[in-house]
Design a protein around this motif. Structure first.
Motif, PDB file in Angstrom:
ATOM      1  N   SER A  83      40.907  11.011  28.063  1.00  0.00           N
ATOM      2  CA  SER A  83      40.261  10.426  26.889  1.00  0.00           C
ATOM      3  C   SER A  83      38.844   9.986  27.212  1.00  0.00           C
ATOM      4  N   LEU A  84      38.020   9.985  26.172  1.00  0.00           N
ATOM      5  CA  LEU A  84      36.692   9.387  26.231  1.00  0.00           C
ATOM      6  C   LEU A  84      36.746   8.165  25.318  1.00  0.00           C
ATOM      7  N   PRO A  85      36.895   6.970  25.862  1.00  0.00           N
ATOM      8  CA  PRO A  85      37.122   5.769  25.049  1.00  0.00           C
ATOM      9  C   PRO A  85      35.950   5.466  24.110  1.00  0.00           C
ATOM     10  N   LEU A  86      36.286   5.188  22.853  1.00  0.00           N
ATOM     11  CA  LEU A  86      35.302   4.744  21.864  1.00  0.00           C
ATOM     12  C   LEU A  86      35.559   3.306  21.418  1.00  0.00           C
TER      13      LEU A  86
ATOM     14  N   HIS B 297      39.440   6.857  20.369  1.00  0.00           N
ATOM     15  CA  HIS B 297      38.965   7.663  21.487  1.00  0.00           C
ATOM     16  C   HIS B 297      38.718   9.113  21.058  1.00  0.00           C
ATOM     17  N   LEU B 298      38.111   9.874  21.953  1.00  0.00           N
ATOM     18  CA  LEU B 298      38.031  11.326  21.834  1.00  0.00           C
ATOM     19  C   LEU B 298      39.040  11.928  22.805  1.00  0.00           C
ATOM     20  N   THR B 299      39.768  12.928  22.369  1.00  0.00           N
ATOM     21  CA  THR B 299      40.779  13.567  23.210  1.00  0.00           C
ATOM     22  C   THR B 299      40.211  14.830  23.833  1.00  0.00           C
ATOM     23  N   VAL B 300      40.301  14.923  25.164  1.00  0.00           N
ATOM     24  CA  VAL B 300      39.819  16.105  25.892  1.00  0.00           C
ATOM     25  C   VAL B 300      40.963  17.039  26.236  1.00  0.00           C
ATOM     26  N   LEU B 301      42.073  16.486  26.734  1.00  0.00           N
ATOM     27  CA  LEU B 301      43.169  17.320  27.230  1.00  0.00           C
ATOM     28  C   LEU B 301      44.469  16.524  27.217  1.00  0.00           C
ATOM     29  N   MET B 302      45.542  17.154  26.730  1.00  0.00           N
ATOM     30  CA  MET B 302      46.864  16.529  26.748  1.00  0.00           C
ATOM     31  C   MET B 302      47.642  17.005  27.974  1.00  0.00           C
ATOM     32  N   LEU B 303      48.397  16.083  28.586  1.00  0.00           N
ATOM     33  CA  LEU B 303      49.115  16.388  29.829  1.00  0.00           C
ATOM     34  C   LEU B 303      50.561  15.906  29.763  1.00  0.00           C
ATOM     35  N   LYS B 304      51.432  16.636  30.451  1.00  0.00           N
ATOM     36  CA  LYS B 304      52.811  16.203  30.667  1.00  0.00           C
ATOM     37  C   LYS B 304      52.995  15.962  32.163  1.00  0.00           C
ATOM     38  N   LEU B 305      52.985  14.704  32.533  1.00  0.00           N
ATOM     39  CA  LEU B 305      53.139  14.309  33.938  1.00  0.00           C
ATOM     40  C   LEU B 305      54.466  13.574  34.065  1.00  0.00           C
ATOM     41  N   TRP B 306      55.505  14.296  34.422  1.00  0.00           N
ATOM     42  CA  TRP B 306      56.863  13.750  34.326  1.00  0.00           C
ATOM     43  C   TRP B 306      57.397  13.141  35.612  1.00  0.00           C
ATOM     44  N   ASN B 307      56.597  13.153  36.700  1.00  0.00           N
ATOM     45  CA  ASN B 307      57.043  12.445  37.899  1.00  0.00           C
ATOM     46  C   ASN B 307      55.841  11.854  38.624  1.00  0.00           C
ATOM     47  N   LYS B 308      56.102  11.045  39.610  1.00  0.00           N
ATOM     48  CA  LYS B 308      55.046  10.302  40.293  1.00  0.00           C
ATOM     49  C   LYS B 308      54.079  11.213  41.029  1.00  0.00           C
ATOM     50  N   ASP B 309      54.575  12.309  41.584  1.00  0.00           N
ATOM     51  CA  ASP B 309      53.699  13.223  42.310  1.00  0.00           C
ATOM     52  C   ASP B 309      52.657  13.847  41.392  1.00  0.00           C
ATOM     53  N   ARG B 310      53.074  14.213  40.173  1.00  0.00           N
ATOM     54  CA  ARG B 310      52.133  14.809  39.233  1.00  0.00           C
ATOM     55  C   ARG B 310      51.093  13.784  38.768  1.00  0.00           C
ATOM     56  N   ILE B 311      51.523  12.552  38.581  1.00  0.00           N
ATOM     57  CA  ILE B 311      50.577  11.497  38.202  1.00  0.00           C
ATOM     58  C   ILE B 311      49.564  11.256  39.325  1.00  0.00           C
TER      59      ILE B 311
END
Length: 466
Positions: free
Chosen positions: A186-189, A295-309
């Motif tokens: 996100s780009l916070p507004l 905000h402005l949205t740049v990219l949506m993500l699915k981070l389903w475990n700690k390693d991906r985060i």
């Protein structure tokens, strides 16, 4: 233990009776060897289990030959030895059987707490089916802090087969709509207070002045819509109640005179219906974006475990210099103006957003955003379908997906935005500086009301005055 023989074998189990026994060897032959005497003295044999067995001879007044005594002692010692050997063999066998019965194979599979419910299935059906087919036991943690599922079985093949089935469930789930996006760039507004105020006023004008008084409270109560008038009518004050009826009591009289002439007529306004014009159009507070999360949205993500985060955090922090270069190391500002409908028609809108234009029209912001997207695609954190989407920066103001489903029965969720568009279709929301990019976590908020920030990189802030 040796009750069938003439000699007496006593176990030293610390009983009172055995403590009193003090067998004494009394020699009956003068030519007995020292070795024979040693064998016939009180003998203590310690077995492997720690028990002590005491072999003794009993005193006698008869003459007994040395050969006979030696034979009796030898037999006693043999039986004690056999008993010890038998006990040792039995213990070894038990230990051997225990080793075979507890032998198992196990493997840990990183799943992620958000996916546990898909491994379990409805009522645990999926988990039970895999356990039955593969002959394994699947251990799923109850804590949301755990990421790993343990599979236990009697063979490597069964454990590995179960692991493959679980991995197939994960792959299918993350590529479906069943698993929602957990994070986004996100780009916070909402860091601009003047913009937050404009959004609050926007909601007030659509829903009514009292509908958005508390930004963090959702309520359908009509009490917020009228703060004074109806309350005075519905709940008359004590002063008005005393004036309504005048009671006069004559002296020494039990009768009461009531003057009805001065009783004022009171008309009660009908209570407002909860089904207002806005709700009839499919518009309620829940579908508005909270101003403090704008905000402005740049990219949506699915981070389903700690390693991906963790990987997503490292990716964003690792491309800071590349993003700065894409921005030419200069601050970037945008202007928000008007409203547009992303999905559906205005009569059946699903998403309403404010389009933006980059000040200067140099395209630096889009280039910087593309650098971010490419880095996440290369890291394998973007799903295949999402990687195909063309970037369209936008600031969402209303989204029907956010609606609370309590009283909504339509199969296709939408709202009528024609009236909103007529009023705000050309609204100038203002010009704002983009100060940073966030890896934001959905459904989690900081003390300021914005999304929880997992990582961030700064944008240039020094404005150049021409």
């Amino acid at each position: 233990m040796m009750s069938g023989r003439k000699k007496k074998i006593c176990l030293e189990d610390h009983s009172e009776k055995q403590k009193k026994m003090n067998p004494v060897w009394r020699p009956v032959a003068t030519n007995a060897s020292s070795c024979e005497e040693s064998l016939m003295k009180d003998a203590i044999v310690e077995s492997e289990d720690g028990g002590k067995v005491q072999g003794t001879g009993c005193s006698t007044s008869r003459t007994i030959s040395n050969d006979h005594l030696m034979k009796v002692a030898a037999e006693a010692m043999d039986e004690i030895a056999e008993s010890a050997i038998s006990s040792s063999q039995l213990q070894d066998n038990v230990e051997g059987d225990s080793s075979l019965s507890t032998e198992k194979h196990s493997i840990s599979v990183q799943v992620g707490a958000s996916l546990f419910r898909f491994i379990k299935g409805k009522g645990g059906s999926t988990q039970k089916r895999i356990e039955k087919e593969m002959g394994v036991k699947i251990v799923i943690p109850t804590s949301k802090e755990e990421d790993f599922v343990t599979i236990e079985g009697i063979s490597n093949n069964s454990v590995n087969s179960a692991s493959e089935k679980i991995q197939a469930i994960i792959d299918e789930t993350v590529n479906s709509r069943n698993l929602d996006y957990s994070h986004f760039i996100s780009l916070p507004l909402a860091i601009h207070p003047e913009l937050v105020d404009k959004l609050i006023n926007f909601q007030h004008s659509i829903l009514g002045n009292g509908s958005c008084m508390d930004e963090n409270t959702d309520t359908d109560s009509n009490e917020d819509e009228d703060t004074t008038g109806n309350k005075e009518v519905d709940q008359p004050s004590k002063e008005n109640a005393n004036v309504a009826v005048e009671l006069k009591v004559d002296d020494n009289s039990e009768s009461v005179k009531v003057n009805l002439a001065n009783i004022p007529l009171v008309s009660y306004a009908p209570k407002a219906s909860k089904s207002s014009a806005s709700s009839d159009l499919g518009i309620d507070k829940s579908i508005f974006i909270k101003p403090k999360t704008f905000h402005l949205t740049v990219l949506m993500l699915k981070l389903w475990n700690k390693d991906r985060i963790k990987t997503a955090t490292e990716v964003l922090q690792g491309i800071s210099s590349e993003v700065m270069e894409a921005l030419d190391n200069r601050p970037v500002s945008i202007r928000l103006k008007g409203l547009e409908c992303m999905k559906g028609s205005l009569a059946k809108a699903r998403v309403l957003y404010a389009p933006l234009e980059e000040i200067g029209s140099e395209g630096c912001l889009l280039r910087a955003c593309q650098v971010i997207i490419d880095a996440y695609v290369e890291a394998g954190l973007v799903l295949e379908n999402d990687a195909k989407h063309r970037l369209k920066l936008h600031a969402t103001v209303m989204n029907s997906r956010h609606r609370k489903r309590k009283n909504w029965t339509r199969k296709v969720d939408s709202f009528d935005a024609r009236g909103i568009f007529k009023q705000y279709g050309s609204e100038d929301w203002g010009q704002y500086l983009i100060r940073e990019a966030h890896l934001s976590q959905r459904f989690s908020f900081d003390e300021n009301g914005y999304y929880h920030c997992c990582a961030s990189i700064p944008f240039p802030e020094n404005m150049q005055v021409e």
